[in-house]
Scaffold this active site. Structure first.
Site, PDB file in Angstrom:
ATOM      1  N   CYS A 168     -10.503  -6.763   1.451  1.00 43.97           N
ATOM      2  CA  CYS A 168     -10.805  -5.353   1.687  1.00 43.97           C
ATOM      3  C   CYS A 168     -12.281  -5.076   1.450  1.00 43.97           C
ATOM      4  CB  CYS A 168      -9.981  -4.481   0.761  1.00 43.97           C
ATOM      5  SG  CYS A 168      -8.310  -5.058   0.580  1.00 43.97           S
ATOM      6  N   GLN A 195       1.023  -9.053  -6.485  1.00 47.42           N
ATOM      7  CA  GLN A 195       0.599 -10.444  -6.680  1.00 47.42           C
ATOM      8  C   GLN A 195       1.516 -11.210  -7.638  1.00 47.42           C
ATOM      9  OE1 GLN A 195      -1.831 -12.261  -5.240  1.00 47.42           O
ATOM     10  NE2 GLN A 195      -2.602 -10.590  -3.978  1.00 47.42           N
ATOM     11  N   SER A 220       5.399  -6.511  -2.101  1.00 46.00           N
ATOM     12  CA  SER A 220       5.117  -6.643  -0.677  1.00 46.00           C
ATOM     13  C   SER A 220       5.489  -8.043  -0.187  1.00 46.00           C
ATOM     14  CB  SER A 220       3.625  -6.387  -0.434  1.00 46.00           C
ATOM     15  OG  SER A 220       3.314  -6.588   0.920  1.00 46.00           O
ATOM     16  N   SER A 278       0.829  -1.212   0.000  1.00 42.55           N
ATOM     17  CA  SER A 278       0.000   0.000   0.000  1.00 42.55           C
ATOM     18  C   SER A 278       0.859   1.255   0.000  1.00 42.55           C
ATOM     19  CB  SER A 278      -0.930   0.016   1.223  1.00 42.55           C
ATOM     20  OG  SER A 278      -1.798  -1.098   1.181  1.00 42.55           O
TER      21      SER A 278
HETATM   22  C1  LIG Z   1      -1.991  -7.117  -0.941  1.00 39.44           C
HETATM   23  C2  LIG Z   1      -1.947  -6.170  -2.081  1.00 39.44           C
HETATM   24  C3  LIG Z   1      -1.601  -4.817  -1.901  1.00 39.44           C
HETATM   25  C4  LIG Z   1      -1.347  -4.238  -0.534  1.00 39.44           C
HETATM   26  O1  LIG Z   1      -0.159  -4.684   0.022  1.00 39.44           O
HETATM   27  P1  LIG Z   1       0.085  -4.529   1.597  1.00 39.44           P
HETATM   28  O2  LIG Z   1       1.496  -4.952   1.799  1.00 39.44           O
HETATM   29  O3  LIG Z   1      -0.900  -5.422   2.273  1.00 39.44           O
HETATM   30  O4  LIG Z   1      -0.127  -3.084   1.932  1.00 39.44           O
HETATM   31  C5  LIG Z   1      -1.536  -4.008  -3.003  1.00 39.44           C
HETATM   32  N1  LIG Z   1      -1.804  -4.476  -4.228  1.00 39.44           N
HETATM   33  C6  LIG Z   1      -2.129  -5.759  -4.455  1.00 39.44           C
HETATM   34  C7  LIG Z   1      -2.393  -6.232  -5.842  1.00 39.44           C
HETATM   35  C8  LIG Z   1      -2.226  -6.644  -3.388  1.00 39.44           C
HETATM   36  O5  LIG Z   1      -2.567  -7.919  -3.615  1.00 39.44           O
END
Ligand SMILES: *Cc1c(COP(=O)(O)O)cnc(C)c1O
Length: 390
Positions: A327, A182, A202, A74
């Site tokens: 979410c 992802q 992430s 995020s």
């Molecule tokens: C999980 C996710 C995020 C957010 O990542 P966080 O580390 O949880 O803030 C953003 N974009 C996609 C496509 C995600 O799957």
């Protein structure tokens, strides 16, 4: 088997692997130094960060100087988008292009920008959830500073034509950001070959810890920082570094990136077995593209059934899955992604997302396929919507 949790919600988060935990432990214990300090445990912490930066860079064919550590996907998305948007404004550019199926970290950042005077174009996707690169090309204007399109979708798993979109942006001299949260560890990423200027990732989506991520920013790009303070991350992202997290991220990324092909082969076998079996159920449909799809993603709708009811009944059997995205659950709105691929509201409510990781086994898949069809049958027998037309 019912005592053990069967975790099939790996697009929401993943279990931290043992190797990753091992790699992090020293930095909670003896190696607690602040990397900005000059004495040895400070320098060791600093070295751990720089080694991690190298590993992350290598996985996406970037250079270490182009990697910035953040608190997760995020933050990386927000920073990329707002950082480029405000830098672009100084050059008179106030237009951004994105899509209707982005993660909320992107969508909501863009919505905030559009309330502050930016113009944002949200491109449509086709019924499989794919973006047409020509639509990107047609949307670019002299005022466009940034195109931000996700690499792979977290709900329906579609993988976008990133290289083609990147090429268009490069030719038109517009910056290209991709939310690859992802995709990392699931597909081969080469930021140079694919013409990617900024990329978000992430750790907790590939068996790393939560609360740590990275943003790749191609050399030479100027952007504004989000967090002001100390001189960390070349003065662009202040705050004492999350060393255990950063080390965990790089360990997880190294493992993920070094075994993409073999893992994909196994994962897609499990995925395809689930898909082909569930498609035998009457009035079921697969959402997303069959080919351009993340290896561990299954997203299906079963007419006449609420996704939430399915989720709870599977939970009672020890299986963790998701209906839509984490979410959006908690709200009664159907997924914006399923609406964007053209599903009517009543069907979009009935979606089930099963996302696998390399920790899942064929035995778990068999168990899922044993318990799920009777649950669907039972729920339908109680559904007024389903029984009405029959
Ligand atoms: C999980 C996710 C995020 C957010 O990542 P966080 O580390 O949880 O803030 C953003 N974009 C996609 C496509 C995600 O799957």
């Amino acid at each position: 088997m019912t005592n053990k949790i069967i975790y099939m919600d790996n697009a929401a988060t993943t279990a931290v692997s043992d190797e990753v935990i091992e790699s992090m432990l020293p930095f909670f214990k003896d190696q607690y130094g602040n990397p900005s300090s000059m004495y040895s445990i400070g320098r060791e912490a600093k070295k751990a960060i720089e080694d991690s930066r190298e590993i992350v860079a290598n996985c996406i064919n970037a250079s270490a100087k182009e990697i910035y550590f953040t608190s997760g996907g995020s933050e990386s998305d927000n920073w990329a988008i707002k950082g480029i948007a405000y830098a672009g404004l100084k050059k008179g550019k106030n237009h951004i292009i994105s899509s209707k199926i982005e993660h909320h970290a992107v969508l909501h950042a863009l919505e905030r920008l559009s309330r502050s005077g930016f113009e944002v174009t949200f491109l449509d996707v086709n019924e499989k959830g794919l973006i047409d690169p020509k639509d990107v090309e047609n949307a670019i204007k002299p005022e466009t500073s940034l195109v931000t399109i996700m690499y792979a979708n977290n709900e329906i798993g579609t993988i976008q034509p990133i290289k083609e979109i990147g090429k268009i942006c490069k030719d038109k001299k517009v910056l290209f950001h991709t939310d690859a949260v992802q995709a990392v560890g699931n597909v081969h990423i080469d930021v140079q070959d694919q013409n990617i200027d900024l990329l978000s990732l992430s750790a907790h989506k590939f068996h790393g810890p939560k609360g740590v991520g990275a943003l790749y920013v191609k050399k030479g790009i100027t952007m504004q920082n989000l967090i002001d303070g100390g001189a960390q991350e070349k003065g662009l992202r202040a705050g004492t570094e999350n060393i255990p997290g950063i080390v965990g991220l790089s360990t997880a990324m190294q493992i993920a990136c070094s075994s993409i092909d073999e893992r994909n082969e196994n994962l897609s076998k499990l995925r395809d077995k689930i898909i082909s079996n569930l498609l035998k159920i009457e009035s079921s449909r697969l959402n997303g593209d069959l080919e351009k799809r993340l290896p561990g993603n299954v997203n299906m709708c079963f007419e006449g059934i609420e996704g939430e009811s399915l989720l709870l009944m599977l939970d009672a059997k020890g299986i963790c899955v998701s209906s839509g995205s984490a979410c959006t659950s908690g709200s009664l709105d159907p997924s914006h992604v399923l609406l964007a691929i053209g599903l009517p509201h009543e069907i979009a409510h009935g979606s089930l997302r099963i996302t696998l990781s390399d920790q899942n086994t064929m035995a778990e898949v068999d168990y899922l396929l044993e318990v799920l069809p009777p649950i669907i049958e039972k729920l339908r027998s109680m559904s007024p919507v389903w029984n009405k037309g029959r």
